[in-house]
Motif scaffolding. Structure first.
Motif, PDB file in Angstrom:
ATOM      1  N   ILE A  55       2.354  -7.802   4.333  1.00 53.96           N
ATOM      2  CA  ILE A  55       1.656  -6.553   4.041  1.00 53.96           C
ATOM      3  C   ILE A  55       2.608  -5.415   4.369  1.00 53.96           C
ATOM      4  O   ILE A  55       3.166  -5.365   5.469  1.00 53.96           O
ATOM      5  CB  ILE A  55       0.352  -6.420   4.848  1.00 53.96           C
ATOM      6  N   ILE A  56       2.783  -4.523   3.417  1.00 54.84           N
ATOM      7  CA  ILE A  56       3.709  -3.399   3.587  1.00 54.84           C
ATOM      8  C   ILE A  56       2.956  -2.125   3.233  1.00 54.84           C
ATOM      9  O   ILE A  56       2.270  -2.057   2.210  1.00 54.84           O
ATOM     10  CB  ILE A  56       4.934  -3.555   2.665  1.00 54.84           C
ATOM     11  N   ALA A  57       3.105  -1.100   4.063  1.00 56.82           N
ATOM     12  CA  ALA A  57       2.557   0.218   3.752  1.00 56.82           C
ATOM     13  C   ALA A  57       3.717   1.207   3.741  1.00 56.82           C
ATOM     14  O   ALA A  57       4.575   1.169   4.624  1.00 56.82           O
ATOM     15  CB  ALA A  57       1.516   0.635   4.783  1.00 56.82           C
ATOM     16  N   THR A  58       3.748   2.055   2.724  1.00 56.50           N
ATOM     17  CA  THR A  58       4.811   3.061   2.639  1.00 56.50           C
ATOM     18  C   THR A  58       4.242   4.438   2.950  1.00 56.50           C
ATOM     19  O   THR A  58       3.031   4.670   2.845  1.00 56.50           O
ATOM     20  CB  THR A  58       5.451   3.109   1.236  1.00 56.50           C
ATOM     21  N   LYS A  59       5.150   5.326   3.345  1.00 57.25           N
ATOM     22  CA  LYS A  59       4.793   6.726   3.562  1.00 57.25           C
ATOM     23  C   LYS A  59       5.839   7.600   2.902  1.00 57.25           C
ATOM     24  O   LYS A  59       7.040   7.360   3.049  1.00 57.25           O
ATOM     25  CB  LYS A  59       4.800   7.068   5.056  1.00 57.25           C
ATOM     26  N   ILE A  61     -10.117   3.968   0.029  1.00 56.81           N
ATOM     27  CA  ILE A  61      -9.855   3.461   1.382  1.00 56.81           C
ATOM     28  C   ILE A  61     -10.697   2.231   1.721  1.00 56.81           C
ATOM     29  O   ILE A  61     -10.140   1.232   2.204  1.00 56.81           O
ATOM     30  CB  ILE A  61     -10.003   4.581   2.431  1.00 56.81           C
ATOM     31  N   PRO A  62     -12.018   2.200   1.482  1.00 57.57           N
ATOM     32  CA  PRO A  62     -12.767   0.971   1.793  1.00 57.57           C
ATOM     33  C   PRO A  62     -12.250  -0.248   1.017  1.00 57.57           C
ATOM     34  O   PRO A  62     -12.244  -1.364   1.542  1.00 57.57           O
ATOM     35  CB  PRO A  62     -14.201   1.318   1.384  1.00 57.57           C
ATOM     36  N   LYS A  63     -11.795  -0.023  -0.206  1.00 54.09           N
ATOM     37  CA  LYS A  63     -11.256  -1.140  -0.994  1.00 54.09           C
ATOM     38  C   LYS A  63      -9.947  -1.658  -0.387  1.00 54.09           C
ATOM     39  O   LYS A  63      -9.709  -2.867  -0.346  1.00 54.09           O
ATOM     40  CB  LYS A  63     -11.059  -0.708  -2.445  1.00 54.09           C
ATOM     41  N   ILE A  64      -9.121  -0.737   0.093  1.00 53.53           N
ATOM     42  CA  ILE A  64      -7.874  -1.147   0.752  1.00 53.53           C
ATOM     43  C   ILE A  64      -8.195  -1.891   2.045  1.00 53.53           C
ATOM     44  O   ILE A  64      -7.579  -2.921   2.338  1.00 53.53           O
ATOM     45  CB  ILE A  64      -6.966   0.068   1.010  1.00 53.53           C
ATOM     46  N   LEU A  65      -9.151  -1.378   2.803  1.00 52.29           N
ATOM     47  CA  LEU A  65      -9.532  -2.063   4.047  1.00 52.29           C
ATOM     48  C   LEU A  65     -10.029  -3.475   3.757  1.00 52.29           C
ATOM     49  O   LEU A  65      -9.725  -4.410   4.508  1.00 52.29           O
ATOM     50  CB  LEU A  65     -10.594  -1.254   4.796  1.00 52.29           C
ATOM     51  N   ASP A  66     -10.761  -3.648   2.670  1.00 54.65           N
ATOM     52  CA  ASP A  66     -11.218  -4.979   2.283  1.00 54.65           C
ATOM     53  C   ASP A  66     -10.014  -5.881   1.974  1.00 54.65           C
ATOM     54  O   ASP A  66      -9.997  -7.055   2.364  1.00 54.65           O
ATOM     55  CB  ASP A  66     -12.153  -4.896   1.085  1.00 54.65           C
ATOM     56  N   LEU A  67      -9.020  -5.338   1.297  1.00 52.82           N
ATOM     57  CA  LEU A  67      -7.824  -6.130   0.968  1.00 52.82           C
ATOM     58  C   LEU A  67      -7.041  -6.551   2.218  1.00 52.82           C
ATOM     59  O   LEU A  67      -6.295  -7.531   2.190  1.00 52.82           O
ATOM     60  CB  LEU A  67      -6.897  -5.352   0.031  1.00 52.82           C
ATOM     61  N   LEU A  68      -7.210  -5.834   3.310  1.00 51.99           N
ATOM     62  CA  LEU A  68      -6.520  -6.177   4.557  1.00 51.99           C
ATOM     63  C   LEU A  68      -7.185  -7.336   5.304  1.00 51.99           C
ATOM     64  O   LEU A  68      -6.653  -7.799   6.312  1.00 51.99           O
ATOM     65  CB  LEU A  68      -6.442  -4.951   5.477  1.00 51.99           C
ATOM     66  N   ILE A 103       0.873  -1.173   0.000  1.00 58.04           N
ATOM     67  CA  ILE A 103       0.000   0.000   0.000  1.00 58.04           C
ATOM     68  C   ILE A 103       0.911   1.224   0.000  1.00 58.04           C
ATOM     69  O   ILE A 103       1.673   1.433   0.936  1.00 58.04           O
ATOM     70  CB  ILE A 103      -0.920  -0.014   1.236  1.00 58.04           C
ATOM     71  N   VAL A 104       0.834   2.010  -1.069  1.00 56.60           N
ATOM     72  CA  VAL A 104       1.804   3.089  -1.272  1.00 56.60           C
ATOM     73  C   VAL A 104       1.205   4.457  -0.943  1.00 56.60           C
ATOM     74  O   VAL A 104       0.230   4.885  -1.560  1.00 56.60           O
ATOM     75  CB  VAL A 104       2.326   3.076  -2.731  1.00 56.60           C
TER      76      VAL A 104
END
Length: 134
Positions: free
Chosen positions: A51-55, A34-41, A11-12
């Motif tokens: 699972i990796i999230a970047t900032k 955001i809801p689509k990303i939450l579903d993917l989690l 998640i970039v």
């Protein structure tokens, strides 16, 4: 030999400065993802191995910010190479200030942060955060 499939979710830069209504580089309708990303989690639905999230993560005095060069955002500036001087140059777009370390703009949106931070604590798979200041 059979290849092993080890899917990862990356998640970039889902940060307030890239989201409406107040992000300095907001993507129109960016919050709709955001809801689509939450579903993917949801690990009951998806078998992620990591699972990796970047900032995006800049110091306030970052060289790419227009304000630090006395110029307008989205103009360009030519920079000299740090060790080779004017022998090697690069033209760079100058950006509005964004994703400044430890500010609201650099934060994950709350609805994502709640879920992701809980995953950092509790999940049986690798979950990571990468902050990039380049």
């Amino acid at each position: 030999m059979t290849a092993v499939f080890n899917p990862a979710l990356i998640i970039v830069d889902i940060q307030e400065d890239f989201l409406p209504p107040n992000g300095s580089l907001a993507v129109n309708e960016g919050r709709k993802i955001i809801p689509k990303i939450l579903d993917l989690l949801d690990l009951k639905k998806f078998n992620w191995k990591a699972i990796i999230a970047t900032k995006d993560w800049h110091p306030a005095n970052h060289v790419s910010f227009a304000s630090n060069s006395g110029q307008e955002p989205f103009t360009t500036k030519t920079f000299n190479h740090p060790t080779k001087g004017s022998e090697v140059t690069k033209e760079q777009v100058l950006w509005p200030e964004h994703a400044i370390q430890n500010t609201f703009g650099s934060a994950f949106p709350e609805e994502f942060a709640i879920v992701f931070n809980q995953m950092l604590k509790d999940q049986p798979i690798p979950v990571a955060l990468k902050q990039n200041s380049s």
